[in-house]
Motif scaffolding. Structure first.
Motif, PDB file in Angstrom:
ATOM      1  N   LEU A 502       0.444  -1.605   0.187  1.00 59.97           N
ATOM      2  CA  LEU A 502      -0.078  -0.493   0.161  1.00 59.97           C
ATOM      3  C   LEU A 502       0.894   0.841  -0.500  1.00 59.97           C
ATOM      4  N   THR A 503       0.940   2.624  -1.088  1.00 62.78           N
ATOM      5  CA  THR A 503       1.420   3.770  -0.403  1.00 62.78           C
ATOM      6  C   THR A 503       1.031   4.359  -0.483  1.00 62.78           C
ATOM      7  N   THR A 504      -0.566   4.974   0.323  1.00 65.68           N
ATOM      8  CA  THR A 504      -0.809   5.256   1.458  1.00 65.68           C
ATOM      9  C   THR A 504      -1.566   4.424   2.672  1.00 65.68           C
ATOM     10  N   GLY A 505      -1.663   5.820   3.498  1.00 66.68           N
ATOM     11  CA  GLY A 505      -1.958   5.538   4.879  1.00 66.68           C
ATOM     12  C   GLY A 505      -0.990   5.805   6.341  1.00 66.68           C
ATOM     13  N   PRO A 506      -1.625   5.425   7.512  1.00 65.65           N
ATOM     14  CA  PRO A 506      -2.169   4.119   8.157  1.00 65.65           C
ATOM     15  C   PRO A 506      -3.451   4.528   8.595  1.00 65.65           C
ATOM     16  N   CYS A 507      -3.634   6.088   8.313  1.00 67.79           N
ATOM     17  CA  CYS A 507      -5.066   6.794   8.209  1.00 67.79           C
ATOM     18  C   CYS A 507      -5.305   7.002   9.869  1.00 67.79           C
ATOM     19  N   THR A 508      -4.579   6.203  10.744  1.00 65.78           N
ATOM     20  CA  THR A 508      -5.326   6.449  11.901  1.00 65.78           C
ATOM     21  C   THR A 508      -4.961   7.988  12.992  1.00 65.78           C
ATOM     22  N   SER A 509      -3.899   8.855  12.407  1.00 62.27           N
ATOM     23  CA  SER A 509      -3.895   9.805  13.049  1.00 62.27           C
ATOM     24  C   SER A 509      -5.115  10.537  12.655  1.00 62.27           C
ATOM     25  N   CYS A 510      -6.224  10.281  11.863  1.00 61.22           N
ATOM     26  CA  CYS A 510      -7.639  10.936  12.099  1.00 61.22           C
ATOM     27  C   CYS A 510      -8.661  10.051  12.140  1.00 61.22           C
ATOM     28  N   HIS A 511      -8.823   8.357  11.638  1.00 56.84           N
ATOM     29  CA  HIS A 511      -9.795   8.112  12.096  1.00 56.84           C
ATOM     30  C   HIS A 511      -9.231   7.230  13.280  1.00 56.84           C
ATOM     31  N   SER A 512      -9.526   7.303  14.405  1.00 54.90           N
ATOM     32  CA  SER A 512      -9.031   7.059  15.942  1.00 54.90           C
ATOM     33  C   SER A 512     -10.665   7.190  16.661  1.00 54.90           C
ATOM     34  N   LYS A 513     -10.722   6.545  17.812  1.00 55.75           N
ATOM     35  CA  LYS A 513     -11.420   7.011  19.025  1.00 55.75           C
ATOM     36  C   LYS A 513     -12.923   6.853  18.499  1.00 55.75           C
ATOM     37  N   GLY A 514     -13.340   6.528  17.952  1.00 60.55           N
ATOM     38  CA  GLY A 514     -14.942   5.802  17.397  1.00 60.55           C
ATOM     39  C   GLY A 514     -14.784   5.901  15.992  1.00 60.55           C
ATOM     40  N   GLY A 515     -14.111   7.181  15.737  1.00 61.95           N
ATOM     41  CA  GLY A 515     -13.853   6.887  13.921  1.00 61.95           C
ATOM     42  C   GLY A 515     -13.316   5.344  12.566  1.00 61.95           C
TER      43      GLY A 515
END
Length: 630
Positions: A502-515
């Motif tokens: 995968l060349t993108t990610g990991p998305c967890t800086s925003c998608h966290s704590k319920g998102g």
């Protein structure tokens, strides 16, 4: 001065957002957002003061240590053990409720008696039909949202669907005061006489231009206006149309972890959830509640998928093999939602689902649009295979509508190694020739029973490696609207497991704590298992994940990073150098006149144009993106 009971309740139950701050933030914008005349002569909001007497209450008891341990025990259960023995704790965690209001009337809510709930979703919609093209004027003058502050509203996007015609054109509006300013909701359980039967919940809807993970109560917040024109002669010419719908949409969903701790356990005399919105405080919505006892099913949703065709003795499948699969849809306790070998006829499920909560694709009845309109309510049940993992990449070959209608083809090949560099096949359940064939060719197809099995055939030249088989769906049962996704792996031509690059990610800086990605959308945190289902369709070109990700993040004013900073998501410089209309115009709204002359005008807000939008326009230009960080 001693704190009021209302203040004490919020301080105890919301853990960090005191009631005075939320109320003051809302009152600061009240004159602009929900009162007085505006440029479109909207009717003023009734100035009657809200009834606050029902908010006087005492603080709830804190959760016991045993409750916290139970929650932790559930979170510690791994997916394999969940799918093996379907364990479920003796005391289930709180259930996320989905609340819905249409034209000021709350949709009746049936819930399981004795359960504990948090508010996970609020959908409010107001609409007015018209015979003339007047933008949102009738909505503002006549609807349930008419008293809100519409100053500043403007059209920001437009898209037409329905080729070769007649077309449906949708215009999207943002910028109204009520859409941008902070507001909050209060959910009050009341009896038949309107008296409180429990502690109210205060939910912060947040603001348009800032995402505050510690203060907002929902990960997704989307407020907008939409005008739909039907029967248009061309994508841009609706002059002869006499069918228009003007609507206001409010979507809040995916409660943050701290909001999930604000719970309701309904008493037996609770008859209504009273939903107060700070922008129309004198006119609360009433959502009728019926508490039921259902010994057949529980809350929760799990999808099981099994390969019925056995592999070779070494555990691998040979290229060219046709493999049969079977799904099992279950509730959280492992109870089947359908008989083995059988899925019910479409007409027994859509649009409102079955008693077990089973759902099928329902956009025939409630139109959806990526980012702008109710995509979470589409509820497609679908499966895919893609591989090998090391070759997984976006699919840019367009799947024609005819492929969905062919009665001889149940599973569509959407990518081939020769053309796309990866193999992929998908199928809707029921099959597409039933779903779309029933809608456009033979309505009787919607009355036939369906199967829970299907076949994927590996190409004869399938590259060795790990192939992913994924099933995703959604269950709506007694107030809970829940997605689920399951992926299994197959070894093809080799026992060596291969990994996606995968060349993108990991998305967890925003998608966290319920998102988290494992909660929102399809509840799928395996980003390699997306590209097959998300191939571009002739009637939905914006399918690919890179298109949707660009579009959603570029339109959202709550994205936390500068849009030009590609390195927020992209990991390599090479990953931003494949230029095409779809890659660029899914984020950018315009391009230079020289590009218009060479590549044509922008015709789609999602991908820029038509089928040509996925072709690489050049390898010599745009090798750098200003401010990309790469």
């Amino acid at each position: 001065m001693a704190a009021s009971a209302f203040t004490r309740t919020r301080s105890c139950t919301m853990g960090g957002l005191g009631a005075p701050r939320a109320l003051l933030a809302s009152l600061a914008g009240l004159m602009l957002a929900c009162g007085g005349q505006d440029t479109l002569d909207a009717a003023p909001l009734d100035a009657q003061a809200p009834d606050l007497t029902s908010l006087e209450t005492t603080s709830p008891k804190p959760a016991s240590p045993d409750t916290h341990l139970m929650d932790k025990a559930l979170l510690d259960v791994g997916a394999p053990s969940l799918f093996g023995g379907w364990p479920w704790p003796d005391k289930t965690p709180a259930v996320g409720l989905a609340l819905e209001v249409k034209n000021g009337v709350g949709k009746p809510l049936r819930v399981r008696q004795g359960a504990t709930f948090f508010i996970n979703q609020i959908d409010i919609r107001a609409f007015v039909n018209s015979t003339r093209d007047e933008g949102l004027r009738n909505l503002i003058a006549q609807s349930d949202f008419g008293g809100l502050g519409w100053w500043g509203v403007r059209q920001v996007d437009q898209e037409s669907v329905g080729a070769p015609g007649p077309y449906t054109r949708r215009r999207y509006y943002r910028g109204a005061a009520w859409m941008d300013l902070p507001s909050h909701f209060i959910v009050e359980p009341v009896d038949s006489r309107g008296r409180l039967t429990g502690v109210p919940i205060l939910l912060n809807a947040g603001t348009e231009h800032q995402r505050r993970a510690g203060l907002d109560d929902f990960f997704i917040r989307r407020f907008r206006g939409i005008q739909t024109a039907n029967g248009c002669a061309t994508p841009d010419d609706c002059s002869a149309s006499t069918s228009f719908e003007e609507e206001a949409i409010l979507e809040l969903r995916n409660a943050y972890e701290h909001a999930q701790r604000q719970t309701l356990t309904l008493r037996s005399d609770t008859r209504t959830l009273r939903l107060r919105w700070s922008l129309r405080p004198a006119a609360p919505y009433e959502i009728p509640v019926e508490q039921v006892v259902d010994g057949r099913y529980t809350y929760g949703f799990r999808i099981g998928v099994e390969a019925l065709t056995p592999p070779r003795p070494d555990g691998t499948y040979a290229p060219g093999t046709e493999i049969s699969f079977q799904l099992t849809l279950r509730d959280g306790a492992g109870n089947r939602l359908h008989d083995k070998g059988y899925l019910p006829p479409y007409n027994e499920v859509a649009p409102d689902g079955t008693d077990s909560g089973l759902q099928y694709y329902r956009a025939f009845f409630d139109a959806t649009a990526t980012y702008y309109r109710r995509k979470h309510r589409e509820r497609m049940l679908m499966t895919q295979i893609i591989g090998p993992a090391q070759h997984i990449q976006p699919i840019r070959s367009i799947v024609a509508l005819e492929a969905f209608l062919d009665p001889e083809v149940d599973e569509q090949v959407v990518a081939t190694p020769e053309r796309d560099g990866v193999f992929s096949q998908f199928a809707t359940l029921p099959f597409a020739n039933v779903l779309f064939g029933g809608a456009f060719i033979d309505p009787n197809l919607w009355n036939q029973p369906n199967t829970d099995t299907w076949q994927f055939k590996l190409p004869a030249n399938a590259a060795p490696g790990t192939y992913l088989v994924t099933v995703k769906g959604r269950r709506a049962y007694l107030g809970e609207d829940l997605p689920a996704t399951t992926t299994i792996e197959l070894q093809v031509g080799t026992k060596q497991r291969t990994q996606p690059k995968l060349t993108t990610g990991p998305c967890t800086s925003c998608h966290s704590k319920g998102g988290e990605l494992g909660v929102v959308l399809h509840a799928n945190d395996n980003r390699a298992a997306c590209a097959g289902c998300h191939a571009p369709l002739a009637f939905e070109l914006e399918g690919p994940i890179f298109v949707r990700t660009h579009f959603i993040h570029s339109r959202s004013n709550r994205f936390d990073a500068p849009l030009q900073q590609c390195s927020s998501c992209h990991q390599t410089k090479e990953s931003i150098q494949r230029t095409s209309k779809a890659a660029c115009l899914s984020c950018h709204k315009r391009y230079p006149d020289s590009h218009v002359a060479q590549f044509g005008p922008i015709e789609s807000m999602y991908v820029g144009g038509g089928a040509e939008s996925f072709q690489q326009c050049t390898g010599a230009c745009h090798t750098r993106h200003p401010g990309s960080g790469l």
